[in-house]
Write a protein that holds these residues in place. Structure first.
Motif: not given
Length: 94
Positions: A55-56, A64-73
């Motif tokens: 993450y930047t 939630p577990e196993g999910r990510i936010l593409p907008c800030c990684c």
């Protein structure tokens, strides 16, 4: 070393290193829901099936577990992701 982003439906690409994951998906014309683009709302969540991200900026939205936010990684390794609703490419104008 360049990392590979693979979307579970079989589409894959090598992102430019300066792009976050959301920008990289957009550069390939992959439709991803988003709103704030800064980790506040969580609407861009995708499932991370394999790989590691960095993450930047620390996201504020609940992830939630196993999910990510593409907008800030950014991809830290090769990634396999699943986009909710499936992978849909934007139509290009002619």
């Amino acid at each position: 070393m360049a990392n590979i982003i693979k979307i579970i439906e079989g589409f894959s690409f090598i992102p430019r290193s300066e792009l976050n994951l959301l920008e990289a998906l957009e550069s390939q014309k992959v439709n991803v829901d988003y709103q704030c683009r800064e980790g506040f709302c969580g609407s861009c969540q995708v499932q991370l099936l394999e790989g590691e991200v960095e993450y930047t900026s620390e996201p504020i939205a609940f992830i939630p577990e196993g999910r990510i936010l593409p907008c800030c990684c950014h991809a830290k390794s090769d990634l396999t992701i699943e986009i909710p609703g499936g992978c849909h490419l934007k139509k290009t104008e002619q």
